[in-house]
Scaffold this motif. Structure first.
Motif, PDB file in Angstrom:
ATOM      1  N   LEU A  20       0.822  -1.205   0.000  1.00 12.57           N
ATOM      2  CA  LEU A  20       0.000   0.000   0.000  1.00 12.57           C
ATOM      3  C   LEU A  20       0.860   1.260   0.000  1.00 12.57           C
ATOM      4  CD1 LEU A  20      -2.837  -0.985   2.508  1.00 12.57           C
ATOM      5  CD2 LEU A  20      -3.040  -0.715   0.027  1.00 12.57           C
ATOM      6  N   GLU A  21       1.957   1.238   0.735  1.00 13.12           N
ATOM      7  CA  GLU A  21       2.854   2.388   0.771  1.00 13.12           C
ATOM      8  C   GLU A  21       3.618   2.545  -0.539  1.00 13.12           C
ATOM      9  OE1 GLU A  21       3.977   2.486   5.534  1.00 13.12           O
ATOM     10  OE2 GLU A  21       5.194   1.307   4.160  1.00 13.12           O
ATOM     11  N   GLU A  22       4.199   1.450  -0.998  1.00 13.81           N
ATOM     12  CA  GLU A  22       5.117   1.526  -2.130  1.00 13.81           C
ATOM     13  C   GLU A  22       4.403   1.702  -3.470  1.00 13.81           C
ATOM     14  OE1 GLU A  22       7.303  -2.086  -1.745  1.00 13.81           O
ATOM     15  OE2 GLU A  22       8.129  -1.521   0.216  1.00 13.81           O
ATOM     16  N   GLN A  23       3.250   1.053  -3.629  1.00  8.45           N
ATOM     17  CA  GLN A  23       2.594   1.072  -4.933  1.00  8.45           C
ATOM     18  C   GLN A  23       1.368   1.971  -5.000  1.00  8.45           C
ATOM     19  OE1 GLN A  23       2.267  -2.529  -7.188  1.00  8.45           O
ATOM     20  NE2 GLN A  23       3.701  -3.645  -5.890  1.00  8.45           N
ATOM     21  N   TYR A  24       0.798   2.341  -3.850  1.00  9.31           N
ATOM     22  CA  TYR A  24      -0.437   3.124  -3.864  1.00  9.31           C
ATOM     23  C   TYR A  24      -0.329   4.453  -3.120  1.00  9.31           C
ATOM     24  CZ  TYR A  24      -2.443  -1.092  -5.826  1.00  9.31           C
ATOM     25  OH  TYR A  24      -2.703  -2.171  -6.651  1.00  9.31           O
ATOM     26  N   GLY A  25       0.797   4.719  -2.493  1.00  7.63           N
ATOM     27  CA  GLY A  25       1.000   5.999  -1.838  1.00  7.63           C
ATOM     28  C   GLY A  25       0.256   6.191  -0.535  1.00  7.63           C
ATOM     29  N   PHE A  26      -0.194   5.119   0.109  1.00  9.74           N
ATOM     30  CA  PHE A  26      -0.877   5.239   1.393  1.00  9.74           C
ATOM     31  C   PHE A  26       0.122   5.595   2.498  1.00  9.74           C
ATOM     32  CE2 PHE A  26      -4.351   3.141  -0.668  1.00  9.74           C
ATOM     33  CZ  PHE A  26      -5.475   3.367   0.113  1.00  9.74           C
ATOM     34  N   GLU A  27      -0.344   6.362   3.468  1.00  5.47           N
ATOM     35  CA  GLU A  27       0.362   6.514   4.738  1.00  5.47           C
ATOM     36  C   GLU A  27      -0.254   5.500   5.697  1.00  5.47           C
ATOM     37  OE1 GLU A  27       0.163  10.495   6.150  1.00  5.47           O
ATOM     38  OE2 GLU A  27       0.875  11.356   4.264  1.00  5.47           O
ATOM     39  N   GLN A 165      -2.579 -13.508   1.491  1.00  9.51           N
ATOM     40  CA  GLN A 165      -1.644 -13.694   0.392  1.00  9.51           C
ATOM     41  C   GLN A 165      -2.307 -13.362  -0.944  1.00  9.51           C
ATOM     42  OE1 GLN A 165       0.677 -17.178   0.780  1.00  9.51           O
ATOM     43  NE2 GLN A 165       1.749 -16.931  -1.157  1.00  9.51           N
ATOM     44  N   ALA A 166      -3.560 -13.782  -1.126  1.00 10.13           N
ATOM     45  CA  ALA A 166      -4.294 -13.456  -2.346  1.00 10.13           C
ATOM     46  C   ALA A 166      -4.529 -11.953  -2.449  1.00 10.13           C
ATOM     47  CB  ALA A 166      -5.622 -14.206  -2.375  1.00 10.13           C
ATOM     48  N   LEU A 167      -4.794 -11.317  -1.325  1.00 11.92           N
ATOM     49  CA  LEU A 167      -5.007  -9.876  -1.281  1.00 11.92           C
ATOM     50  C   LEU A 167      -3.757  -9.118  -1.716  1.00 11.92           C
ATOM     51  CD1 LEU A 167      -6.817  -7.467  -0.274  1.00 11.92           C
ATOM     52  CD2 LEU A 167      -5.767  -7.816   1.976  1.00 11.92           C
ATOM     53  N   VAL A 168      -2.621  -9.469  -1.139  1.00 11.97           N
ATOM     54  CA  VAL A 168      -1.367  -8.783  -1.471  1.00 11.97           C
ATOM     55  C   VAL A 168      -0.970  -9.045  -2.915  1.00 11.97           C
ATOM     56  CG1 VAL A 168       1.100  -8.670  -0.940  1.00 11.97           C
ATOM     57  CG2 VAL A 168      -0.578  -8.708   0.920  1.00 11.97           C
ATOM     58  N   GLU A 169      -1.155 -10.261  -3.379  1.00  9.14           N
ATOM     59  CA  GLU A 169      -0.790 -10.590  -4.760  1.00  9.14           C
ATOM     60  C   GLU A 169      -1.635  -9.800  -5.761  1.00  9.14           C
ATOM     61  OE1 GLU A 169      -1.109 -14.799  -5.162  1.00  9.14           O
ATOM     62  OE2 GLU A 169       0.763 -15.205  -4.078  1.00  9.14           O
ATOM     63  N   PHE A 170      -2.921  -9.643  -5.483  1.00 13.05           N
ATOM     64  CA  PHE A 170      -3.770  -8.865  -6.385  1.00 13.05           C
ATOM     65  C   PHE A 170      -3.313  -7.407  -6.408  1.00 13.05           C
ATOM     66  CE2 PHE A 170      -7.226  -6.339  -7.884  1.00 13.05           C
ATOM     67  CZ  PHE A 170      -7.947  -7.136  -8.766  1.00 13.05           C
ATOM     68  N   LEU A 171      -3.037  -6.833  -5.239  1.00 16.23           N
ATOM     69  CA  LEU A 171      -2.617  -5.434  -5.169  1.00 16.23           C
ATOM     70  C   LEU A 171      -1.257  -5.222  -5.825  1.00 16.23           C
ATOM     71  CD1 LEU A 171      -3.754  -4.629  -1.524  1.00 16.23           C
ATOM     72  CD2 LEU A 171      -4.707  -3.646  -3.623  1.00 16.23           C
ATOM     73  N   ALA A 172      -0.378  -6.195  -5.699  1.00 17.15           N
ATOM     74  CA  ALA A 172       0.952  -6.067  -6.298  1.00 17.15           C
ATOM     75  C   ALA A 172       0.909  -6.237  -7.809  1.00 17.15           C
ATOM     76  CB  ALA A 172       1.904  -7.082  -5.679  1.00 17.15           C
ATOM     77  N   HIS A 173      -0.039  -7.033  -8.303  1.00 18.94           N
ATOM     78  CA  HIS A 173      -0.116  -7.313  -9.749  1.00 18.94           C
ATOM     79  C   HIS A 173      -1.575  -7.221 -10.214  1.00 18.94           C
ATOM     80  CE1 HIS A 173       4.008  -8.736  -9.323  1.00 18.94           C
ATOM     81  NE2 HIS A 173       3.595  -9.511  -8.332  1.00 18.94           N
ATOM     82  N   PRO A 174      -2.180  -6.026 -10.143  1.00 21.43           N
ATOM     83  CA  PRO A 174      -3.590  -5.891 -10.536  1.00 21.43           C
ATOM     84  C   PRO A 174      -3.746  -5.967 -12.050  1.00 21.43           C
ATOM     85  CG  PRO A 174      -2.668  -3.741 -10.068  1.00 21.43           C
ATOM     86  CD  PRO A 174      -1.598  -4.740  -9.712  1.00 21.43           C
ATOM     87  N   PRO A 175      -4.948  -6.309 -12.514  1.00 24.64           N
ATOM     88  CA  PRO A 175      -5.176  -6.369 -13.951  1.00 24.64           C
ATOM     89  C   PRO A 175      -5.167  -4.996 -14.616  1.00 24.64           C
ATOM     90  CG  PRO A 175      -7.210  -6.745 -12.755  1.00 24.64           C
ATOM     91  CD  PRO A 175      -6.116  -6.731 -11.743  1.00 24.64           C
ATOM     92  N   ALA A 176      -5.348  -3.933 -13.822  1.00 24.34           N
ATOM     93  CA  ALA A 176      -5.312  -2.562 -14.328  1.00 24.34           C
ATOM     94  C   ALA A 176      -4.789  -1.671 -13.211  1.00 24.34           C
ATOM     95  CB  ALA A 176      -6.696  -2.114 -14.770  1.00 24.34           C
ATOM     96  N   ASP A 177      -4.284  -0.497 -13.577  1.00 30.44           N
ATOM     97  CA  ASP A 177      -3.728   0.407 -12.564  1.00 30.44           C
ATOM     98  C   ASP A 177      -4.815   1.101 -11.755  1.00 30.44           C
ATOM     99  OD1 ASP A 177      -1.093  -0.186 -13.129  1.00 30.44           O
ATOM    100  OD2 ASP A 177      -0.879   1.435 -14.588  1.00 30.44           O
ATOM    101  N   GLU A 178      -6.061   1.054 -12.208  1.00 31.68           N
ATOM    102  CA  GLU A 178      -7.182   1.618 -11.462  1.00 31.68           C
ATOM    103  C   GLU A 178      -8.292   0.574 -11.392  1.00 31.68           C
ATOM    104  OE1 GLU A 178      -8.331   5.751 -12.126  1.00 31.68           O
ATOM    105  OE2 GLU A 178     -10.426   5.087 -12.294  1.00 31.68           O
ATOM    106  N   PHE A 179      -8.779   0.326 -10.198  1.00 36.24           N
ATOM    107  CA  PHE A 179      -9.815  -0.687 -10.002  1.00 36.24           C
ATOM    108  C   PHE A 179     -10.564  -0.375  -8.718  1.00 36.24           C
ATOM    109  CE2 PHE A 179      -5.771  -2.035  -8.293  1.00 36.24           C
ATOM    110  CZ  PHE A 179      -6.065  -2.471  -7.011  1.00 36.24           C
ATOM    111  N   THR A 180     -11.693  -1.027  -8.521  1.00 31.08           N
ATOM    112  CA  THR A 180     -12.521  -0.782  -7.343  1.00 31.08           C
ATOM    113  C   THR A 180     -12.310  -1.869  -6.291  1.00 31.08           C
ATOM    114  OG1 THR A 180     -14.410  -2.053  -8.146  1.00 31.08           O
ATOM    115  CG2 THR A 180     -14.282   0.276  -8.816  1.00 31.08           C
ATOM    116  N   ALA A 181     -12.811  -1.589  -5.108  1.00 33.37           N
ATOM    117  CA  ALA A 181     -12.774  -2.594  -4.041  1.00 33.37           C
ATOM    118  C   ALA A 181     -13.554  -3.832  -4.443  1.00 33.37           C
ATOM    119  CB  ALA A 181     -13.344  -2.000  -2.750  1.00 33.37           C
TER     120      ALA A 181
END
Length: 219
Positions: A20-27, A165-181
């Motif tokens: 979340l920090e590295e790829q999405y800019g969350f604090e 693990q499935a959650l982190v893998e999806f966020l690290a390698h999403p099908p698109a750079d913008e997606f919904t919850a």
């Protein structure tokens, strides 16, 4: 205190915080071990619920959960809470319905709650939810993604839970750079059901809070 030791929650939370920090800019704010006692969890929740209306908020919980079949009430079990379930001991737990009411009243319009615990599906309304309501973009988002329904879920596969693990893998390698919850939930659900067969639930915390929660990965 009386609960089994869980190996995966801290590693899961650390992996999620990193992506979340590295790829999405969350604090991020991390509450581990003694920092995750009830009073500190509630204080942290209160702080994020008072953030500005345009600040997206993502909350991740990993740990023990409990379902009271008599009172029809679910709980998160914070660090150090007793397992006896009697009187003052149960007061150490965090009730799902109280948590949901706090998040529904939060100032931020976009809130995503992810819970990896037994009986986490109790966070969600039992009514059927259909996405894509008219004017949805204007509605607040109070969305939940739960690792299970009203049942226990596996603790871990090795040092990580299958759900996390499935959650982190999806966020690290999403099908698109913008997606919904909702996109995130569907991807995680497919992976978890394929590997374990457990039911992953998702939806708004209330029917009137079904707006979109959008995640955007940095270029």
């Amino acid at each position: 205190s009386g609960w089994s030791v869980m190996d995966s929650p801290r590693a899961d939370a650390e992996a999620l915080a990193a992506v979340l920090e590295e790829q999405y800019g969350f604090e991020t704010r991390r509450l581990y071990d003694a920092e995750a006692r009830k009073e500190k969890v509630l204080a942290a929740l209160g702080a994020v619920c008072r953030l500005g209306s345009k600040t997206p908020v993502l909350i991740f919980h990993a740990g023990h959960g409990y379902w009271d079949p008599i009172g029809q009430r679910g709980y998160w079990i914070p660090f150090g809470a007793s397992a006896s379930g009697e009187g003052s001991a149960r007061a150490e737990w965090i009730a799902h319905d109280e948590l949901v009411q706090q998040l529904l009243a939060a100032t931020p319009r976009r809130v995503l709650l992810i819970s990896d615990s037994c009986f986490s599906g109790a966070l969600l309304d039992r009514r059927v939810w259909t996405s894509g309501a008219a004017g949805q973009d204007e509605r607040p988002a109070r969305f939940a993604l739960c690792s299970g329904d009203l049942a226990p879920v596996p603790d871990s596969a090795g040092t990580r839970s299958v759900f996390a693990q499935a959650l982190v893998e999806f966020l690290a390698h999403p099908p698109a750079d913008e997606f919904t919850a909702e996109d995130l939930g569907r991807g995680v659900r497919r992976q978890v059901q394929r590997l374990t067969g457990q039911v992953v639930r998702m939806g708004p915390l209330a029917p009137e809070a079904d707006g979109p929660f959008v995640l955007r990965r940095r270029p």
